[in-house]
Design a protein around this motif. Structure first.
Motif, short mmCIF file in Angstrom:
data_model
loop_
_atom_site.label_atom_id
_atom_site.label_comp_id
_atom_site.label_asym_id
_atom_site.label_seq_id
_atom_site.Cartn_x
_atom_site.Cartn_y
_atom_site.Cartn_z
N GLN A 13 0.80 -1.23 0.00
CA GLN A 13 0.00 0.00 0.00
C GLN A 13 0.83 1.29 0.00
OE1 GLN A 13 -2.39 1.82 3.36
NE2 GLN A 13 -4.01 0.74 2.25
N LEU B 118 0.34 4.16 -2.84
CA LEU B 118 0.02 5.57 -2.58
C LEU B 118 1.01 6.49 -3.30
CD1 LEU B 118 -0.92 5.51 1.22
CD2 LEU B 118 -2.43 5.42 -0.77
N PHE C 27 -0.08 9.22 -5.94
CA PHE C 27 0.38 10.61 -5.84
C PHE C 27 1.01 11.05 -7.15
CE2 PHE C 27 3.87 13.60 -4.71
CZ PHE C 27 3.08 14.67 -4.34
N VAL D 249 -5.40 14.78 -4.13
CA VAL D 249 -4.89 13.93 -3.05
C VAL D 249 -5.95 13.79 -1.96
CG1 VAL D 249 -3.23 13.81 -1.15
CG2 VAL D 249 -2.44 14.38 -3.44
N PHE E 130 -7.31 9.99 -1.84
CA PHE E 130 -6.80 9.30 -0.67
C PHE E 130 -7.90 9.06 0.36
CE2 PHE E 130 -3.03 9.84 -2.78
CZ PHE E 130 -1.88 9.56 -2.06
N SER E 131 -8.84 10.01 0.49
CA SER E 131 -9.93 9.82 1.45
C SER E 131 -10.93 8.78 0.95
CB SER E 131 -10.65 11.15 1.71
OG SER E 131 -11.23 11.66 0.51
N HIS F 25 -7.23 6.18 2.85
CA HIS F 25 -5.80 6.22 3.14
C HIS F 25 -5.41 7.44 3.96
CE1 HIS F 25 -5.66 3.01 0.26
NE2 HIS F 25 -6.01 3.79 -0.74
N GLY G 148 -3.94 11.03 4.96
CA GLY G 148 -2.71 11.64 4.46
C GLY G 148 -2.88 13.05 3.98
N ILE H 158 6.45 7.52 -0.82
CA ILE H 158 5.58 8.34 -1.66
C ILE H 158 6.34 8.85 -2.89
CG2 ILE H 158 4.35 10.56 -1.77
CD1 ILE H 158 2.71 8.56 -0.33
#
Length: 334
Positions: free
Chosen positions: A95, A99, A103, A147, A151-152, A156, A158, A292
């Motif tokens: 994971q 990510l 990104f 992002v 990501f939400s 995730h 961040g 990342i």
């Protein structure tokens, strides 16, 4: 064969990662180095703003169809492909590295290399300058927003809205200040490109060293295997191949000429290391960002090697076409 060899900057990036792996920054030194890195990033974006001529922006705006295609590829097609890669199970793609790929997919296009390859291939250089620059300007808003969204959605985290404020203060504010002073200092800065290049590259190397230092202290190289890195390389190559095919053939289908096709291909398929690494340090402040930025660093070298080959093929095809036309004109009766 030389086109497949890493450039000087790539060698410096690899050396920085090795240095961070052997002698990671920590403690008080890391705190002070982080402060210096933040100032270097602000200077980097100030110089970006001061270099960009307002005339270039005004001249390029007229070709809005081309710019929309490039921006849609950069901030819509790439993120959709990144989300699709989320279907890969964790035992294949860990994971944290996924990510990093996600990104990568929401970052703006490169500026210098997009323009350089467009020029080599015989594309629409003024449009490339405008599109690549616009991509980076919009990226200051769109990248943190994407992002936050992607990501939400994936659970995730961040990202916080404070990150957008930091982007505006640390990256956009210096850029706007540079644009404001561009009429007075822009010519001098463009003329001193070689002298000021260490500022550009040095700030990126500082962020990479700081990011990988923190990641090494937390056990980055114990967490990921050579197989994990190889998976990221393959997925980076797959992403680039898909987008290159979409931009190259899609631009033909919708009626763009050859020069515009070249511009769309190079500006739409690239991702900016120069913007991505500083953005990661701001958006993911307080977190380990080694994993990342790792997919982005690998993608950076892959895109340079592949696009160098494609640019040469475009240039060779154009030269052959011109030679053929000249031969036909010479053979035709007066």
């Amino acid at each position: 064969m030389r086109r497949f060899l890493p450039d000087t900057f790539t060698i410096l990036l690899v050396s920085t990662v090795i240095l961070a792996s052997l002698l990671p920054a920590s403690g008080v030194f890391a705190d002070y180095f982080g402060l210096a890195t933040g100032l270097a990033i602000a200077l980097l974006f100030f110089l970006h703003g001061a270099r960009l001529s307002s005339d270039v922006v005004i001249a390029g705006i007229l070709h809005w169809r081309l710019h929309l295609v490039i921006l849609a590829t950069t901030f819509a097609v790439f993120p959709l492909l990144g989300m699709a890669l989320g279907l890969i199970p964790d035992w294949i793609l860990p994971q944290p590295l996924y990510l990093g790929i996600l990104f990568l997919c929401v970052l703006p296009s490169t500026v210098q290399s997009s323009i350089a390859f467009t020029s080599i291939a015989g594309g629409n250089v003024p449009a490339a300058i405008c599109s690549a620059s616009a991509s980076n300007i919009f990226g200051m808003f769109l990248t943190p927003l994407l992002v936050g969204l992607l990501f939400s959605v994936g659970g995730h985290g961040g990202f916080s809205w404070d990150a957008l404020e930091k982007i505006l203060l640390q990256l956009l504010a210096p850029f706007v200040a540079g644009q404001f002073l561009q009429p007075f200092i822009g010519g001098w800065i463009r003329a001193k490109k070689k002298i000021l290049m260490p500022v550009d590259r040095g700030s990126i190397l500082m962020v990479v060293y700081l990011a990988f230092s923190a990641a090494v202290v937390e056990g980055l190289w114990q967490t990921f295997s050579v197989r994990d890195i190889a998976v990221v390389v393959v997925l980076d190559m797959l992403l680039l191949a898909i987008v290159l095919l979409l931009t190259m053939h899609g631009s033909r289908l919708v009626g763009f000429n050859k020069a515009d096709e070249i511009t769309i291909t190079f500006c739409g398929s690239k991702k900016s290391l120069a913007s991505g690494v500083p953005m990661a340090s701001v958006i993911f402040a307080g977190q380990s960002i080694g994993a990342i930025v790792l997919p982005l660093m690998l993608f950076h070298q892959i895109q340079l090697m592949v696009c160098a080959v494609i640019a040469q093929k475009y240039a060779a095809a154009a030269a052959h076409r011109i030679t053929k036309e000249e031969a036909e004109e010479a053979a035709s009766p007066a």
